[in-house]
Scaffold this motif. Structure first.
Motif, mmCIF file in Angstrom:
data_model
loop_
_atom_site.group_PDB
_atom_site.id
_atom_site.type_symbol
_atom_site.label_atom_id
_atom_site.label_comp_id
_atom_site.label_asym_id
_atom_site.label_seq_id
_atom_site.Cartn_x
_atom_site.Cartn_y
_atom_site.Cartn_z
ATOM 1 N N GLU A 15 2.829 141.929 -3.469
ATOM 2 C CA GLU A 15 1.443 142.378 -3.351
ATOM 3 C C GLU A 15 1.112 143.143 -2.075
ATOM 4 N N LEU A 16 1.963 143.029 -1.047
ATOM 5 C CA LEU A 16 1.669 143.670 0.235
ATOM 6 C C LEU A 16 2.664 144.803 0.467
ATOM 7 N N ASP A 17 2.161 146.005 0.603
ATOM 8 C CA ASP A 17 3.014 147.179 0.798
ATOM 9 C C ASP A 17 3.988 146.964 1.950
ATOM 10 N N ILE A 18 5.204 147.428 1.790
ATOM 11 C CA ILE A 18 6.258 147.252 2.802
ATOM 12 C C ILE A 18 5.838 147.835 4.147
ATOM 13 N N GLU A 19 5.124 148.946 4.135
ATOM 14 C CA GLU A 19 4.659 149.544 5.391
ATOM 15 C C GLU A 19 3.731 148.590 6.143
ATOM 16 N N LEU A 20 2.871 147.919 5.407
ATOM 17 C CA LEU A 20 1.946 146.982 6.032
ATOM 18 C C LEU A 20 2.685 145.735 6.517
ATOM 19 N N GLN A 21 3.700 145.310 5.798
ATOM 20 C CA GLN A 21 4.529 144.194 6.258
ATOM 21 C C GLN A 21 5.160 144.527 7.611
ATOM 22 N N LEU A 42 0.830 129.164 14.256
ATOM 23 C CA LEU A 42 0.152 129.801 13.125
ATOM 24 C C LEU A 42 -0.654 130.993 13.618
ATOM 25 N N GLN A 43 -0.300 132.164 13.113
ATOM 26 C CA GLN A 43 -1.034 133.389 13.434
ATOM 27 C C GLN A 43 -1.724 133.883 12.169
ATOM 28 N N VAL A 44 -3.014 134.189 12.285
ATOM 29 C CA VAL A 44 -3.814 134.649 11.157
ATOM 30 C C VAL A 44 -4.112 136.129 11.364
ATOM 31 N N PHE A 45 -3.832 136.926 10.348
ATOM 32 C CA PHE A 45 -4.098 138.363 10.393
ATOM 33 C C PHE A 45 -5.091 138.697 9.287
ATOM 34 N N GLU A 46 -6.269 139.151 9.678
ATOM 35 C CA GLU A 46 -7.288 139.557 8.716
ATOM 36 C C GLU A 46 -7.285 141.074 8.648
ATOM 37 N N ILE A 47 -7.055 141.599 7.462
ATOM 38 C CA ILE A 47 -6.930 143.042 7.261
ATOM 39 C C ILE A 47 -8.180 143.551 6.561
ATOM 40 N N SER A 48 -8.854 144.514 7.207
ATOM 41 C CA SER A 48 -10.045 145.149 6.634
ATOM 42 C C SER A 48 -9.747 146.619 6.435
ATOM 43 N N VAL A 49 -10.016 147.093 5.231
ATOM 44 C CA VAL A 49 -9.690 148.470 4.871
ATOM 45 C C VAL A 49 -10.959 149.299 4.805
ATOM 46 N N LYS A 76 -0.762 153.024 1.030
ATOM 47 C CA LYS A 76 -1.265 153.154 -0.333
ATOM 48 C C LYS A 76 -1.602 151.778 -0.895
ATOM 49 N N GLY A 77 -2.758 151.690 -1.497
ATOM 50 C CA GLY A 77 -3.151 150.447 -2.152
ATOM 51 C C GLY A 77 -3.509 149.314 -1.216
ATOM 52 N N ALA A 78 -3.739 149.600 0.049
ATOM 53 C CA ALA A 78 -4.116 148.546 0.993
ATOM 54 C C ALA A 78 -5.471 147.967 0.585
ATOM 55 N N LYS A 79 -5.617 146.659 0.762
ATOM 56 C CA LYS A 79 -6.874 146.007 0.409
ATOM 57 C C LYS A 79 -7.211 144.949 1.449
ATOM 58 N N ASN A 80 -8.470 144.541 1.450
ATOM 59 C CA ASN A 80 -8.901 143.489 2.363
ATOM 60 C C ASN A 80 -8.172 142.195 1.992
ATOM 61 N N THR A 81 -7.546 141.588 2.979
ATOM 62 C CA THR A 81 -6.809 140.360 2.714
ATOM 63 C C THR A 81 -6.550 139.619 4.014
ATOM 64 N N THR A 82 -6.043 138.417 3.887
ATOM 65 C CA THR A 82 -5.639 137.611 5.031
ATOM 66 C C THR A 82 -4.177 137.231 4.859
ATOM 67 N N VAL A 83 -3.409 137.369 5.942
ATOM 68 C CA VAL A 83 -1.985 137.036 5.930
ATOM 69 C C VAL A 83 -1.724 136.084 7.083
ATOM 70 N N TRP A 84 -0.898 135.093 6.822
ATOM 71 C CA TRP A 84 -0.465 134.164 7.867
ATOM 72 C C TRP A 84 0.982 134.434 8.224
ATOM 73 N N LEU A 95 3.095 134.816 4.774
ATOM 74 C CA LEU A 95 2.570 134.348 3.497
ATOM 75 C C LEU A 95 1.069 134.564 3.420
ATOM 76 N N PHE A 96 0.548 134.533 2.207
ATOM 77 C CA PHE A 96 -0.886 134.517 1.998
ATOM 78 C C PHE A 96 -1.335 133.062 2.110
ATOM 79 N N PRO A 97 -2.586 132.816 2.547
ATOM 80 C CA PRO A 97 -3.056 131.429 2.607
ATOM 81 C C PRO A 97 -2.915 130.703 1.266
#
Length: 100
Positions: A15-21, A42-49, A76-84, A95-97
Motif C-alpha cells: 500500500e505504500l509506494d517504494i519511494e515513500l518507504q 516507537l517513531q510515528v510518521f504522519e503523512i499529509s498530502v 504517485k498515489g500518496a495519501k494521508n496516512t500514519t506509519v510506525w 508498519l501501519f498502526p
C-alpha cells in the motif's frame, strides 16, 4: 545508518509506494542521528498530502519530541496516512498502526 535488519509488513509493501518507504527510512536515519540517546523505540510518521507537497511529521513519546519536513509531492498515489517504525534491539520494522 544502522546495521540492523529492516523489515516491513505486507500492508506497507502493498500500500505504500517504494519511494515513500525510502523517504521514511531516510528521515528515520536523520532523526536517529540527531537524537542519539533520546530516540524512542516507537517513531510515528504522519503523512499529509497536498497537491504539490508532502508533509511528514515525526513524533515520539519518550521524551516527547516532534520534527516536521515538507517535500515536493512526486510520489504517485500518496495519501494521508500514519506509519510506525518500531526499533527492536535486533531489527527495525515499518508498519501501519492497523498492523500492530
Amino acid at each position: 545508518m544502522t546495521n540492523k535488519s529492516r523489515y516491513m509488513t505486507k500492508a506497507i509493501s502493498e500500500e505504500l509506494d517504494i519511494e515513500l518507504q525510502v523517504v521514511l527510512w531516510q528521515f528515520y536515519d536523520e532523526i536517529n542521528e540527531q537524537r542519539k540517546e533520546q530516540m524512542d523505540y516507537l517513531q510515528v510518521f504522519e503523512i499529509s498530502v497536498c497537491e504539490e507537497t508532502l508533509t511528514i511529521t515525526n513524533r515520539q513519546e519518550v521524551p516527547s519530541l516532534q520534527t516536521k519536513v515538507i517535500i515536493n509531492n512526486k510520489v504517485k498515489g500518496a495519501k494521508n496516512t500514519t506509519v510506525w517504525i518500531i526499533d527492536d534491539e535486533r531489527y527495525q520494522t515499518m508498519l501501519f498502526p492497523k498492523d500492530y
